[in-house]
Design an enzyme around this catalytic site. Structure first.
Site, PDB file in Angstrom:
ATOM      1  N   ASP A   1      -2.590   8.557   7.623  1.00  0.00           N
ATOM      2  CA  ASP A   1      -3.708   7.820   8.227  1.00  0.00           C
ATOM      3  C   ASP A   1      -3.270   6.867   9.344  1.00  0.00           C
ATOM      4  O   ASP A   1      -4.007   5.964   9.700  1.00  0.00           O
ATOM      5  CB  ASP A   1      -4.479   7.054   7.144  1.00  0.00           C
ATOM      6  CG  ASP A   1      -3.609   5.996   6.453  1.00  0.00           C
ATOM      7  OD1 ASP A   1      -2.471   5.772   6.904  1.00  0.00           O
ATOM      8  OD2 ASP A   1      -4.079   5.397   5.468  1.00  0.00           O
TER       9      ASP A   1
ATOM     10  N   SER B   1       0.803  -1.223   0.000  1.00  0.00           N
ATOM     11  CA  SER B   1       0.000   0.000   0.000  1.00  0.00           C
ATOM     12  C   SER B   1       0.838   1.275   0.000  1.00  0.00           C
ATOM     13  O   SER B   1       0.312   2.350  -0.296  1.00  0.00           O
ATOM     14  CB  SER B   1      -0.936   0.010   1.208  1.00  0.00           C
ATOM     15  OG  SER B   1      -0.197  -0.118   2.404  1.00  0.00           O
TER      16      SER B   1
ATOM     17  N   HIS C   1       0.342   5.177   6.753  1.00  0.00           N
ATOM     18  CA  HIS C   1       0.914   5.657   5.494  1.00  0.00           C
ATOM     19  C   HIS C   1       1.218   7.140   5.624  1.00  0.00           C
ATOM     20  O   HIS C   1       0.582   7.834   6.420  1.00  0.00           O
ATOM     21  CB  HIS C   1      -0.081   5.426   4.347  1.00  0.00           C
ATOM     22  CG  HIS C   1      -0.594   4.014   4.289  1.00  0.00           C
ATOM     23  ND1 HIS C   1      -1.775   3.634   4.879  1.00  0.00           N
ATOM     24  CD2 HIS C   1      -0.063   2.902   3.742  1.00  0.00           C
ATOM     25  CE1 HIS C   1      -1.957   2.329   4.687  1.00  0.00           C
ATOM     26  NE2 HIS C   1      -0.928   1.850   4.002  1.00  0.00           N
TER      27      HIS C   1
END
Ligand SMILES: *[C@@H]1O[C@H](CO)[C@@H](O)[C@H](O)[C@H]1NC(C)=O
Ligand SMILES: *[C@@H]1O[C@H](CO)[C@@H](O)[C@H](O)[C@H]1NC(C)=O
Ligand SMILES: *[C@@H]1O[C@H](CO)[C@@H](O)[C@H](O)[C@H]1NC(C)=O
Ligand SMILES: *[C@@H]1O[C@H](CO)[C@@H](O)[C@H](O)[C@H]1NC(C)=O
Ligand SMILES: *[C@@H]1O[C@H](CO)[C@@H](O)[C@H](O)[C@H]1NC(C)=O
Length: 379
Positions: free
Chosen positions: A348, A44, A351
């Protein structure tokens, strides 16, 4: 790590590659001195839309505002307020944003390269975790799987250009990968000692991938290390303790940063060895740890607004000192977002903001560009 990693998945949406013939015969432009295209692998941290497509009807909060608000002004599947590392890299090379692998259908979609990274992906395969009783929510895009997808794409592209030509004119970004191998184990209660024992296996699979790429003709391969996970608001929340001796001067968890340092040190040693064994190829270690640690230690000095709290997530469900609530994640109803993501470090909780990713890429790009002059005998 994807926030939705614990979901149960249904049908996979693997693209069945079509043997399309490249339309148009113009040789691709060589950008940055030697790169016609970029291929990237990972999770991610650099996913630009694969998870969104793979997860289809249950992508989790990454499909919601405020994800994407800073740059794209809509959620794109990036786990960020804006551009992720791969976007900043292609930007620096003058290449348009890559088509995520799962969004492409034909060689035409992949002429400038593609990104195989999927949120939640691990370096090691599912069996590795199952054998250790970590068997929920696996995302079936381990590094080896991503490597097999690359072979499908290069097969399509090499119908026009020979395979070794395609490989030698491409930049490969292998990672960051391995961060989720840590996350999955630690968040399910495995000890730091146990996770330390995974490191040689993670390094081995990265090494095998790099070796395979070189065998296929790759000349320029960049392999990033991991970030200081002990400074991530997600870790700081999950592993919060009253034992102040566990924190460093910046407020990060020492044991977790230690894990990253062990991984990065082992990776560096392995990459140096690969470089020695393959003098024809440039195998570069990209240091993601140091630029982020510098920001965390003194954000003002690194171009972030004075008063930036580097350990507090910009977007999250509030509560606690780090603005992380595992029940109300960024993008969920009830979560809030800071006024200026450009002044924030963590987006968040797991990340970073696009601002941080830009600083990291700025630190890495000079050696990537320099590799054009040093390896592969020119193209
Ligand atoms: C890769 O290509 C093979 C055909 O060579 C195909 O059977 C397979 O489905 C493709 N895999 C993916 C994930 O696209
Ligand atoms: C691939 O095909 C799908 C389904 O037809 C379409 O929605 C998508 O836009 C195509 N992707 C690209 C990059 O053209
Ligand atoms: C590839 O890059 C060229 C510009 O260099 C651009 O015109 C083209 O649209 C790009 N293709 C894709 C699929 O992104
Ligand atoms: C820290 O100590 C306080 C007061 O004893 C206690 O309520 C709290 O649960 C402790 N926090 C952690 C993370 O152990
Ligand atoms: C960090 O790693 C070193 C070995 O490199 C070890 O001596 C030390 O105890 C570790 N610290 C923590 C907090 O885990």
């Amino acid at each position: 790590m994807t926030m939705a990693a614990s979901r149960v998945f249904s049908v996979t949406h693997l693209l069945v590659a079509a043997y399309a013939v490249l339309g148009g015969s113009a040789q691709p432009q060589q950008r940055g001195g030697c790169f016609a295209r970029v291929f990237s692998f990972g999770d991610s941290i650099i996913d630009n839309g694969n998870w969104l497509r793979y997860s289809a009807s249950s992508p989790g909060t990454v499909a919601s505002s405020p994800y994407g608000n800073t740059f794209f002004h809509r959620p794109t599947g990036r786990f960020c307020d804006g551009r992720v590392i791969i976007d900043h890299i292609v930007d620096a090379l003058g290449i348009p944003f890559l088509t995520p692998y799962l969004a492409g259908n034909s060689s035409k979609d992949f002429v400038n390269g593609t990104n195989f990274a999927v949120g939640g992906a691990t370096a090691l395969g599912q069996d590795y975790f199952k054998a250790r009783n970590i068997d929920d929510g696996f995302v079936p895009f381990s590094l080896q799987t991503q490597m097999s997808l690359l072979k499908n794409v290069t097969r399509m592209l090499s119908s026009e250009q020979g395979l070794s030509d395609v490989m030698s004119t491409s930049l490969f970004l292998v990672g960051e990968i391995g961060g989720n191998d840590f996350n999955r184990a630690l968040f399910r209660g495995k000890s730091a000692d146990e996770v330390t024992s995974y490191i040689p296996d993670i390094i081995a699979v990265i090494s095998a991938t790099v070796t395979e790429l070189i065998g296929l003709g790759a000349k320029r391969i960049v392999v990033p290390g991991n970030f200081p996970i002990g400074c991530s608001p997600g870790y700081l929340t999950k592993f919060q303790t009253n034992d102040t001796s566990q924190y460093d001067a910046a407020g990060c968890l020492k044991w977790a940063n230690n894990l990253t340092q062990l991984h990065n040190a082992a990776l560096k040693v392995e990459l140096a060895l690969l470089g020695q064994n393959h003098p024809d190829a440039a195998v570069l270690y990209a240091d993601y740890y140091t630029p982020v640690m510098s920001i965390v230690a003194d954000p003002g000095k690194q171009g972030f607004a004075a008063g930036t709290k580097p350990l507090v997530s910009c977007c999250g469900g509030g509560g606690g000192p780090y603005n992380v609530d595992f029940g109300t994640q960024c993008g969920a109803k009830g979560s809030t977002v800071c006024a200026d993501p450009g002044a924030a470090v963590s987006w968040d909780g797991f990340h970073f903001t696009e601002h941080v990713y830009k600083v990291v890429v700025d630190a890495v790009m000079p050696s990537v560009l320099a590799s054009c002059g040093t390896a592969g005998g020119g193209n």
